[in-house]
Scaffold this active site. Structure first.
Site, PDB file in Angstrom:
ATOM      1  N   LYS A 168      21.722 -35.200  22.233  1.00  0.00           N
ATOM      2  CA  LYS A 168      20.568 -36.092  22.173  1.00  0.00           C
ATOM      3  C   LYS A 168      20.157 -36.494  23.583  1.00  0.00           C
ATOM      4  CE  LYS A 168      20.509 -36.539  17.604  1.00  0.00           C
ATOM      5  NZ  LYS A 168      19.345 -36.378  16.710  1.00  0.00           N
ATOM      6  N   ASP A 197      17.556 -32.852  21.716  1.00  0.00           N
ATOM      7  CA  ASP A 197      16.758 -33.529  20.692  1.00  0.00           C
ATOM      8  C   ASP A 197      16.312 -34.880  21.228  1.00  0.00           C
ATOM      9  OD1 ASP A 197      15.639 -34.597  18.418  1.00  0.00           O
ATOM     10  OD2 ASP A 197      17.452 -34.496  17.204  1.00  0.00           O
ATOM     11  N   GLU A 224      13.923 -30.227  20.649  1.00  0.00           N
ATOM     12  CA  GLU A 224      13.627 -30.725  19.305  1.00  0.00           C
ATOM     13  C   GLU A 224      12.866 -32.050  19.352  1.00  0.00           C
ATOM     14  OE1 GLU A 224      16.337 -32.174  15.491  1.00  0.00           O
ATOM     15  OE2 GLU A 224      17.054 -30.583  16.833  1.00  0.00           O
ATOM     16  N   GLU A 250      11.868 -32.272  10.954  1.00  0.00           N
ATOM     17  CA  GLU A 250      12.639 -33.260  10.202  1.00  0.00           C
ATOM     18  C   GLU A 250      11.780 -34.441   9.768  1.00  0.00           C
ATOM     19  OE1 GLU A 250      15.196 -36.312  12.575  1.00  0.00           O
ATOM     20  OE2 GLU A 250      15.419 -34.402  13.617  1.00  0.00           O
ATOM     21  N   ASP A 273      13.558 -30.336   6.256  1.00  0.00           N
ATOM     22  CA  ASP A 273      14.600 -31.150   5.622  1.00  0.00           C
ATOM     23  C   ASP A 273      14.299 -31.224   4.132  1.00  0.00           C
ATOM     24  OD1 ASP A 273      15.742 -33.600   4.476  1.00  0.00           O
ATOM     25  OD2 ASP A 273      16.261 -34.201   6.515  1.00  0.00           O
ATOM     26  N   HIS A 300      17.239 -29.700   9.231  1.00  0.00           N
ATOM     27  CA  HIS A 300      17.787 -30.962   9.711  1.00  0.00           C
ATOM     28  C   HIS A 300      18.736 -31.583   8.693  1.00  0.00           C
ATOM     29  CE1 HIS A 300      17.248 -35.478   9.591  1.00  0.00           C
ATOM     30  NE2 HIS A 300      17.725 -35.328  10.795  1.00  0.00           N
TER      31      HIS A 300
END
Length: 363
Positions: A168, A197, A224, A250, A273, A300
């Site tokens: 992240k 992400d 992402e 997502e 997702d 996701h």
């Protein structure tokens, strides 16, 4: 015939497995609306959806007040007809998270019934491309983890033979993000893919500035959710100005939204997702849309469902490793190295501990 005789809806509060945080939120609660559909042929289908701590009561209201009353007497085999009717009865809240999340709980239960009737596991019922699929790890890359924690997690993944992980990003300064990414790259070496992400945290200018620096420093497999999900034009421009693949999905809630991204060349990785898009029925439509667009699907979260769906399709590239149901099931996803195997049992292949379901019911 497979007539629906009874529908029950409950809310579960599932303990979060480990602390999780990203650039915009902390994952402190996993509200899980849970649906059971019984049919006159003696089967019970179970489906679920989730929120990250808020909005669950609104999803439950849709399920109990709007969707569940429409189901008794319906032919459970007619999944497309049921999905369309339920979707149509909530026009005021479509397209959006609430309707899609509620639809997903019903739709996954109907697919559980479908696969049980056919005496097939979900990965066969949904397409049956191959049983074993690659995974990448996210649990070792949350934003609150410092460099030492990231190194420990990355080394553990490397020792297990994993070849991809996600970190992240979205720290207050780019220097902080770079420090964390360099620490991971140093420990895993050059032959492990590192995805990043941002969870929609950046402006277009900041996203371009950071991805340019990140890719130069450590090499990035994909970027992402760099921007807010509704900023399609921003993603178009960012994709045009970087060679790093852009991943989205997502927080998209309908196949049409994915079509817009794909037709605009704004997404190189589709992360649909199953809960947020409204269930397995629309998930497969998005996956096949991505296939004919020559784009990989790397969904996701929800690994317990997605392992079967990624196995079902030819363009399923990865399943994201974030265990969700460990405390609620008697068996878990079969993982060997960095490969997961879809369950062989008929239905979704999720072996619910119904006593534990009862214990975790809060509404």
């Amino acid at each position: 015939m497979s007539r629906i005789t009874d529908v029950s809806v409950r809310m579960l509060d599932i303990p979060v497995e480990v602390p999780r945080s990203d650039a915009i939120q902390a994952f402190t609660s996993q509200e899980t609306p849970f649906v059971e559909i019984r049919t006159d042929d003696g089967l019970t289908g179970r489906g679920y959806t989730y929120t990250i701590g808020t909005g669950g009561s609104a999803v439950m209201a849709l399920l109990r007040d709007v969707f569940a009353p429409q189901l008794p007497g319906q032919d459970a085999r007619r999944i497309e007809a049921i999905w369309s009717a339920l979707h149509g009865s909530t026009r005021a809240t479509t397209t959006g998270a609430l309707t899609s999340l509620a639809l997903a709980a019903v739709d996954t239960a109907l697919w559980d019934l479908k696969a049980q009737r056919q005496n097939e596991p979900l990965w066969i019922a949904a397409g049956g491309y191959r049983r074993q699929v690659p995974m990448y790890d996210t649990e070792s890359g949350w934003l609150h983890l410092d460099a030492d924690d990231l190194i420990t997690g990355a080394q553990a993944m490397r020792d297990k033979g994993w070849s991809a992980l996600k970190v992240k990003v979205g720290k207050p300064t780019m220097a902080e993000d770079l420090e964390r990414l360099r620490a991971v790259r140093e420990v895993v070496g050059d032959d492990v893919d590192i995805m990043i992400d941002a969870n929609q945290a950046f402006t277009g200018a900041e996203a371009l500035r950071r991805i340019t620096a990140f890719d130069a420093a450590v090499g990035i497999a994909w970027f992402e959710e760099p921007l807010p999900a509704d900023d399609v034009l921003g993603h178009v421009e960012l994709a045009r100005r970087t060679s790093v693949p852009i991943a989205v999905g997502e927080t998209l809630y309908s196949p049409a939204q994915f079509r817009t991204y794909l037709n605009s060349n704004a997404a190189a990785i589709v992360q649909v997702d199953v809960a947020r898009v409204g269930g397995i029925t629309p998930w497969l439509k998005v996956a096949h849309l991505a296939e004919v667009s020559n784009v990989d699907v790397c969904p996701h979260f929800l690994m317990e469902l997605h392992v079967s769906l990624v196995a079902a399709i030819p363009n399923g590239r990865y399943v994201e490793h974030i265990p969700q149901l460990t405390t609620l099931t008697r068996t878990h996803v079969e993982i060997e190295g960095d490969r997961a195997s879809a369950p062989r049992t008929p239905g979704l292949g999720i072996d619910w501990d119904l006593d534990r379901v009862e214990e975790l019911t809060i509404a």
